[in-house]
Design a protein around this motif. Structure first.
Motif, PDB file in Angstrom:
ATOM      1  N   SER A  19      -6.897  19.462  13.679  1.00 36.73           N
ATOM      2  CA  SER A  19      -6.939  19.211  12.238  1.00 36.73           C
ATOM      3  C   SER A  19      -5.944  20.139  11.532  1.00 36.73           C
ATOM      4  N   LEU A  20      -5.417  19.668  10.411  1.00 36.06           N
ATOM      5  CA  LEU A  20      -4.420  20.422   9.658  1.00 36.06           C
ATOM      6  C   LEU A  20      -5.071  21.606   8.950  1.00 36.06           C
ATOM      7  N   PHE A  21      -4.516  22.786   9.122  1.00 37.47           N
ATOM      8  CA  PHE A  21      -5.003  24.005   8.468  1.00 37.47           C
ATOM      9  C   PHE A  21      -4.190  24.294   7.212  1.00 37.47           C
ATOM     10  N   SER A  22      -2.849  24.258   7.344  1.00 34.12           N
ATOM     11  CA  SER A  22      -1.991  24.517   6.180  1.00 34.12           C
ATOM     12  C   SER A  22      -0.638  23.843   6.353  1.00 34.12           C
ATOM     13  N   ARG A  23       0.000  23.614   5.216  1.00 34.55           N
ATOM     14  CA  ARG A  23       1.355  23.052   5.197  1.00 34.55           C
ATOM     15  C   ARG A  23       2.178  23.896   4.237  1.00 34.55           C
ATOM     16  N   THR A  24       3.249  24.502   4.764  1.00 31.86           N
ATOM     17  CA  THR A  24       4.114  25.368   3.975  1.00 31.86           C
ATOM     18  C   THR A  24       5.457  24.684   3.804  1.00 31.86           C
ATOM     19  N   PRO A  25       5.896  24.445   2.565  1.00 28.80           N
ATOM     20  CA  PRO A  25       7.194  23.803   2.356  1.00 28.80           C
ATOM     21  C   PRO A  25       8.350  24.681   2.823  1.00 28.80           C
ATOM     22  N   VAL A  26       9.199  24.131   3.654  1.00 28.72           N
ATOM     23  CA  VAL A  26      10.412  24.800   4.131  1.00 28.72           C
ATOM     24  C   VAL A  26      11.476  23.718   4.261  1.00 28.72           C
ATOM     25  N   PHE A  27      12.606  23.900   3.600  1.00 29.63           N
ATOM     26  CA  PHE A  27      13.645  22.882   3.652  1.00 29.63           C
ATOM     27  C   PHE A  27      14.347  22.876   5.004  1.00 29.63           C
ATOM     28  N   ALA A  28      14.313  21.758   5.696  1.00 30.07           N
ATOM     29  CA  ALA A  28      15.025  21.505   6.948  1.00 30.07           C
ATOM     30  C   ALA A  28      14.821  22.581   8.018  1.00 30.07           C
ATOM     31  N   PRO A  29      13.571  22.843   8.429  1.00 32.89           N
ATOM     32  CA  PRO A  29      13.359  23.859   9.472  1.00 32.89           C
ATOM     33  C   PRO A  29      13.939  23.411  10.810  1.00 32.89           C
TER      34      PRO A  29
ATOM     35  N   ILE B 281       2.675  14.247  11.702  1.00 36.24           N
ATOM     36  CA  ILE B 281       3.925  14.957  11.964  1.00 36.24           C
ATOM     37  C   ILE B 281       5.008  13.890  11.908  1.00 36.24           C
ATOM     38  N   ARG B 282       6.023  14.114  11.083  1.00 34.40           N
ATOM     39  CA  ARG B 282       7.101  13.117  10.963  1.00 34.40           C
ATOM     40  C   ARG B 282       8.163  13.296  12.039  1.00 34.40           C
ATOM     41  N   TYR B 283       8.703  14.512  12.160  1.00 39.91           N
ATOM     42  CA  TYR B 283       9.736  14.778  13.173  1.00 39.91           C
ATOM     43  C   TYR B 283       9.716  16.258  13.511  1.00 39.91           C
ATOM     44  N   ALA B 284       8.959  16.622  14.519  1.00 41.59           N
ATOM     45  CA  ALA B 284       8.834  18.022  14.922  1.00 41.59           C
ATOM     46  C   ALA B 284      10.056  18.450  15.721  1.00 41.59           C
TER      47      ALA B 284
ATOM     48  N   VAL C  83       3.975  24.157  13.685  1.00 39.95           N
ATOM     49  CA  VAL C  83       4.933  23.089  13.959  1.00 39.95           C
ATOM     50  C   VAL C  83       6.026  23.105  12.902  1.00 39.95           C
ATOM     51  N   ALA C  84       7.278  23.177  13.345  1.00 44.38           N
ATOM     52  CA  ALA C  84       8.415  23.023  12.434  1.00 44.38           C
ATOM     53  C   ALA C  84       8.676  21.526  12.324  1.00 44.38           C
ATOM     54  N   ASP C  85       8.299  20.942  11.185  1.00 45.55           N
ATOM     55  CA  ASP C  85       8.429  19.493  10.970  1.00 45.55           C
ATOM     56  C   ASP C  85       9.601  19.237  10.031  1.00 45.55           C
ATOM     57  N   ARG C  86      10.754  18.936  10.617  1.00 44.97           N
ATOM     58  CA  ARG C  86      11.947  18.690   9.814  1.00 44.97           C
ATOM     59  C   ARG C  86      11.804  17.433   8.967  1.00 44.97           C
ATOM     60  N   GLY C  87      11.097  16.447   9.480  1.00 47.55           N
ATOM     61  CA  GLY C  87      10.900  15.208   8.725  1.00 47.55           C
ATOM     62  C   GLY C  87      10.087  15.400   7.466  1.00 47.55           C
TER      63      GLY C  87
ATOM     64  N   TYR D 209       0.678  22.951  25.523  1.00 46.49           N
ATOM     65  CA  TYR D 209       1.027  22.180  24.337  1.00 46.49           C
ATOM     66  C   TYR D 209       2.461  21.711  24.530  1.00 46.49           C
ATOM     67  N   VAL D 210       2.648  20.392  24.551  1.00 45.76           N
ATOM     68  CA  VAL D 210       3.953  19.821  24.894  1.00 45.76           C
ATOM     69  C   VAL D 210       4.481  18.997  23.729  1.00 45.76           C
ATOM     70  N   LEU D 211       5.672  19.346  23.265  1.00 47.13           N
ATOM     71  CA  LEU D 211       6.374  18.576  22.248  1.00 47.13           C
ATOM     72  C   LEU D 211       7.471  17.798  22.962  1.00 47.13           C
ATOM     73  N   ALA D 212       7.379  16.482  22.905  1.00 46.93           N
ATOM     74  CA  ALA D 212       8.369  15.620  23.551  1.00 46.93           C
ATOM     75  C   ALA D 212       8.596  14.402  22.661  1.00 46.93           C
ATOM     76  N   ARG D 213       9.530  13.572  23.048  1.00 44.94           N
ATOM     77  CA  ARG D 213       9.776  12.333  22.309  1.00 44.94           C
ATOM     78  C   ARG D 213       8.630  11.373  22.505  1.00 44.94           C
ATOM     79  N   PRO D 214       8.199  10.649  21.533  1.00 48.35           N
ATOM     80  CA  PRO D 214       8.590  10.781  20.129  1.00 48.35           C
ATOM     81  C   PRO D 214       8.025  12.065  19.556  1.00 48.35           C
ATOM     82  N   ALA D 215       8.756  12.654  18.634  1.00 50.84           N
ATOM     83  CA  ALA D 215       8.409  13.984  18.129  1.00 50.84           C
ATOM     84  C   ALA D 215       7.419  13.922  16.972  1.00 50.84           C
ATOM     85  N   ASN D 216       6.414  13.067  17.095  1.00 52.61           N
ATOM     86  CA  ASN D 216       5.421  12.942  16.024  1.00 52.61           C
ATOM     87  C   ASN D 216       4.026  13.373  16.475  1.00 52.61           C
ATOM     88  N   ALA D 217       3.930  13.969  17.657  1.00 51.56           N
ATOM     89  CA  ALA D 217       2.645  14.477  18.147  1.00 51.56           C
ATOM     90  C   ALA D 217       2.897  15.531  19.214  1.00 51.56           C
ATOM     91  N   ILE D 218       1.980  16.467  19.310  1.00 55.55           N
ATOM     92  CA  ILE D 218       2.006  17.463  20.377  1.00 55.55           C
ATOM     93  C   ILE D 218       0.889  17.084  21.325  1.00 55.55           C
TER      94      ILE D 218
END
Length: 184
Positions: free
Chosen positions: A128-138, A96-99, A112-116, A65-74
């Motif tokens: 597919s998305l399983f869950s989304r947990t709100p975290v400010f600026a991870p 994913i807005r900005y991982a 995925v820590a999605d700062r965006g 699993y590779v996270l690279a630019r652009p940071a909107n997909a793995i």
């Protein structure tokens, strides 16, 4: 005569010392000066990944699993290095807005820590998305047991927060003042 030879011996030692000092301060070219460490790659393991790799994780199934630019997909690669998919799954409606960080759970889920999006998103292995947990600026995420995550953020009362998939803070630890300019 004895006195003359001792003076000449001292003179020889003194002139020898001056010569050694002069040689010590002369600029000397050596092959070690200006050494640069350059790694030449002969082949890319993941040909579709360019510059800007942020994270690579290997699952228990051998997938990468590779996270690279652009940071909107793995990007997901087989054990042989062939691109076989991406997260989020195209057409799933998830985004994913900005991982800034990823990790794998023991169940094969992708955190995925999605700062965006100010969230920790958890995806199933199919993308597919399983869950989304709100975290400010991870800034990073580490998957723990029992569906919990250790998260660092840009703003927090503690350095690390442990949260569950519902977004509840289970534990906080680490005092930011312990790492700010402390000379100890």
């Amino acid at each position: 005569m004895l006195r003359l030879s001792s003076v000449s011996g001292q003179f020889i030692r003194f002139s020898g010392l001056l010569t050694l000092l002069a040689l010590a301060f002369l600029p000397v070219r050596t092959s070690a000066q200006g050494v640069r460490s350059i790694i030449q790659s002969s082949k890319r393991v993941f040909p579709s990944v360019g510059a800007g790799v942020k994270a690579i994780r290997r699952g228990a199934d051998g997938r990468y699993y590779v996270l690279a630019r652009p940071a909107n997909a793995i990007r997901v690669y087989s054990a042989a290095g062939k691109l076989i998919g991406q997260i989020p799954k195209p057409g799933s409606g998830a985004a994913i807005r900005y991982a800034v960080g990823i990790d794998l759970t023991s169940a094969g889920m992708i955190a995925v820590a999605d700062r965006g999006a100010n969230s920790i998103d958890v995806f199933r292995p199919d993308g597919s998305l399983f869950s989304r947990t709100p975290v400010f600026a991870p800034t990073s995420v580490v998957a723990l047991a029992d569906g919990e995550f250790a998260v660092t953020t840009l703003r927090s009362r503690r350095l690390v927060q442990v949260i569950d998939q519902r977004g509840s803070v289970v534990e906080r630890f680490g005092d930011p003042t312990d790492v700010r300019g402390n000379p100890d």
